[in-house]
Structure formats: C-alpha cells, structure tokens
Design a protein around this motif. Structure first.
Motif, PDB file in Angstrom:
ATOM      1  N   ALA A 178      19.961 -28.390-139.142  1.00 55.30           N
ATOM      2  CA  ALA A 178      18.406 -27.380-139.727  1.00 55.30           C
ATOM      3  C   ALA A 178      17.387 -28.237-139.281  1.00 55.30           C
ATOM      4  CB  ALA A 178      18.548 -27.511-141.355  1.00 55.30           C
ATOM      5  N   GLU A 179      17.513 -29.362-138.924  1.00 56.86           N
ATOM      6  CA  GLU A 179      16.445 -30.245-138.468  1.00 56.86           C
ATOM      7  C   GLU A 179      16.375 -30.587-136.839  1.00 56.86           C
ATOM      8  OE1 GLU A 179      16.889 -34.066-140.808  1.00 56.86           O
ATOM      9  OE2 GLU A 179      16.762 -33.036-142.512  1.00 56.86           O
ATOM     10  N   THR A 180      16.908 -29.715-136.211  1.00 57.14           N
ATOM     11  CA  THR A 180      17.168 -29.846-134.739  1.00 57.14           C
ATOM     12  C   THR A 180      15.811 -29.911-133.981  1.00 57.14           C
ATOM     13  OG1 THR A 180      19.246 -28.783-134.745  1.00 57.14           O
ATOM     14  CG2 THR A 180      18.202 -28.900-132.473  1.00 57.14           C
ATOM     15  N   VAL A 181      15.747 -30.950-133.185  1.00 51.43           N
ATOM     16  CA  VAL A 181      14.437 -31.334-132.587  1.00 51.43           C
ATOM     17  C   VAL A 181      14.894 -30.945-130.961  1.00 51.43           C
ATOM     18  CG1 VAL A 181      12.526 -32.609-132.057  1.00 51.43           C
ATOM     19  CG2 VAL A 181      13.476 -32.484-134.333  1.00 51.43           C
ATOM     20  N   SER A 182      14.100 -30.407-130.017  1.00 48.38           N
ATOM     21  CA  SER A 182      14.406 -30.339-128.807  1.00 48.38           C
ATOM     22  C   SER A 182      13.995 -31.644-127.940  1.00 48.38           C
ATOM     23  CB  SER A 182      14.078 -29.234-128.012  1.00 48.38           C
ATOM     24  OG  SER A 182      12.654 -29.278-127.859  1.00 48.38           O
ATOM     25  N   ARG A 183      14.458 -32.055-126.938  1.00 49.62           N
ATOM     26  CA  ARG A 183      13.940 -33.087-126.094  1.00 49.62           C
ATOM     27  C   ARG A 183      12.296 -32.663-125.710  1.00 49.62           C
ATOM     28  NH1 ARG A 183      16.511 -36.847-122.213  1.00 49.62           N
ATOM     29  NH2 ARG A 183      14.995 -37.376-120.755  1.00 49.62           N
ATOM     30  N   ALA A 184      12.217 -31.324-125.174  1.00 53.40           N
ATOM     31  CA  ALA A 184      10.904 -31.145-124.916  1.00 53.40           C
ATOM     32  C   ALA A 184       9.787 -31.325-125.876  1.00 53.40           C
ATOM     33  CB  ALA A 184      10.792 -29.603-124.584  1.00 53.40           C
ATOM     34  N   GLN A 185      10.221 -31.000-127.356  1.00 56.62           N
ATOM     35  CA  GLN A 185       9.393 -31.238-128.463  1.00 56.62           C
ATOM     36  C   GLN A 185       9.109 -32.698-128.525  1.00 56.62           C
ATOM     37  OE1 GLN A 185      12.079 -29.089-131.399  1.00 56.62           O
ATOM     38  NE2 GLN A 185      10.485 -27.667-131.474  1.00 56.62           N
ATOM     39  N   VAL A 186       9.992 -33.646-128.597  1.00 53.07           N
ATOM     40  CA  VAL A 186       9.839 -34.953-128.606  1.00 53.07           C
ATOM     41  C   VAL A 186       8.908 -35.438-127.363  1.00 53.07           C
ATOM     42  CG1 VAL A 186      10.965 -37.360-128.339  1.00 53.07           C
ATOM     43  CG2 VAL A 186      12.002 -35.356-129.566  1.00 53.07           C
ATOM     44  N   ILE A 187       9.156 -35.238-126.263  1.00 48.21           N
ATOM     45  CA  ILE A 187       8.221 -35.504-125.238  1.00 48.21           C
ATOM     46  C   ILE A 187       6.786 -34.967-125.356  1.00 48.21           C
ATOM     47  CG2 ILE A 187       7.832 -35.080-122.594  1.00 48.21           C
ATOM     48  CD1 ILE A 187      10.817 -35.023-122.403  1.00 48.21           C
ATOM     49  N   LYS A 188       6.630 -33.942-126.010  1.00 48.14           N
ATOM     50  CA  LYS A 188       5.365 -33.266-126.092  1.00 48.14           C
ATOM     51  C   LYS A 188       4.394 -34.089-127.128  1.00 48.14           C
ATOM     52  CE  LYS A 188       2.931 -29.229-127.690  1.00 48.14           C
ATOM     53  NZ  LYS A 188       3.175 -27.813-127.987  1.00 48.14           N
ATOM     54  N   GLU A 189       5.200 -34.310-128.410  1.00 51.31           N
ATOM     55  CA  GLU A 189       4.592 -35.141-129.241  1.00 51.31           C
ATOM     56  C   GLU A 189       4.253 -36.523-129.013  1.00 51.31           C
ATOM     57  OE1 GLU A 189       5.501 -36.871-133.928  1.00 51.31           O
ATOM     58  OE2 GLU A 189       7.173 -35.331-132.703  1.00 51.31           O
ATOM     59  N   LEU A 190       5.243 -37.278-128.100  1.00 50.29           N
ATOM     60  CA  LEU A 190       4.821 -38.323-127.361  1.00 50.29           C
ATOM     61  C   LEU A 190       3.563 -38.628-126.573  1.00 50.29           C
ATOM     62  CD1 LEU A 190       5.371 -41.490-127.145  1.00 50.29           C
ATOM     63  CD2 LEU A 190       7.006 -41.054-125.351  1.00 50.29           C
ATOM     64  N   GLU A 191       3.688 -37.445-125.722  1.00 50.85           N
ATOM     65  CA  GLU A 191       2.566 -37.304-124.816  1.00 50.85           C
ATOM     66  C   GLU A 191       1.262 -37.069-125.542  1.00 50.85           C
ATOM     67  OE1 GLU A 191       3.683 -33.889-122.406  1.00 50.85           O
ATOM     68  OE2 GLU A 191       4.441 -35.346-120.978  1.00 50.85           O
ATOM     69  N   GLN A 192       1.237 -36.339-126.727  1.00 54.51           N
ATOM     70  CA  GLN A 192       0.090 -36.338-127.549  1.00 54.51           C
ATOM     71  C   GLN A 192      -0.292 -37.452-128.267  1.00 54.51           C
ATOM     72  OE1 GLN A 192       1.409 -33.116-130.356  1.00 54.51           O
ATOM     73  NE2 GLN A 192       0.640 -31.537-128.836  1.00 54.51           N
ATOM     74  N   LEU A 193       0.543 -38.219-128.859  1.00 52.80           N
ATOM     75  CA  LEU A 193       0.449 -39.622-129.354  1.00 52.80           C
ATOM     76  C   LEU A 193      -0.252 -40.638-128.412  1.00 52.80           C
ATOM     77  CD1 LEU A 193       3.537 -40.096-131.564  1.00 52.80           C
ATOM     78  CD2 LEU A 193       1.307 -39.688-132.489  1.00 52.80           C
ATOM     79  N   GLU A 194       0.274 -40.565-127.104  1.00 50.74           N
ATOM     80  CA  GLU A 194      -0.233 -41.256-125.974  1.00 50.74           C
ATOM     81  C   GLU A 194      -1.789 -41.002-125.816  1.00 50.74           C
ATOM     82  OE1 GLU A 194       2.790 -41.177-122.972  1.00 50.74           O
ATOM     83  OE2 GLU A 194       3.795 -42.959-123.787  1.00 50.74           O
ATOM     84  N   ALA A 195      -1.888 -39.695-125.590  1.00 49.73           N
ATOM     85  CA  ALA A 195      -3.195 -39.347-125.455  1.00 49.73           C
ATOM     86  C   ALA A 195      -4.503 -39.627-126.430  1.00 49.73           C
ATOM     87  CB  ALA A 195      -3.284 -37.801-125.341  1.00 49.73           C
TER      88      ALA A 195
END
Length: 71
Positions: free
Chosen positions: A22-39
């Motif tokens: 139920a909590e599946t997070v895709s690799r693309a979602q994780v990368i997008k979140e990391l990019e947002q945090l870095e920005a």
C-alpha cells in the motif's frame, strides 16, 4: 491447534506484505523528491553535523513554496 498455528503464521507473513504494498513509492518519485530537496538547499553529500537540521529546513522551504503556489 495446527489450524490456529497456520492461521497465525499466515497472518504474520501476509500483513507486512499487504501494508508494504500500500505504501509503494517508485524510484522516479524518490529521485524527484531528492531533486526538489536539493533545489531547496539540502545537500546530502555534506559530511557534518547539520544533517537533520539541513533536511528539515529544505522541507520547510518546499512547504512554504507549496503553500504560496496554492494561494
């Protein structure tokens, strides 16, 4: 008694599997979140004691940006 043991064992195995699915997070979602945090100013490569504060500050920046965009 054997049925009870089998039922308990099945529950112990299946409940974590179902809750994880139920909590599946895709690799693309994780990368997008990391990019947002870095920005927003988070630098995961820095090896110092600012880790939790740096991450929380970046999350606050993202939250303020989201609130500004919503209003």
């Amino acid at each position: 008694m054997k049925l009870l043991i089998n039922t308990v064992c099945a529950a112990v195995i299946l409940v974590p599997m179902v809750s994880h699915a139920a909590e599946t997070v895709s690799r693309a979602q994780v990368i997008k979140e990391l990019e947002q945090l870095e920005a927003a100013g988070y630098n995961p490569g820095v090896a110092d004691d600012s880790y939790p504060a740096n991450l929380e500050q970046a999350k606050e920046v993202l939250e303020r940006q989201k609130n500004a965009a919503d209003s």
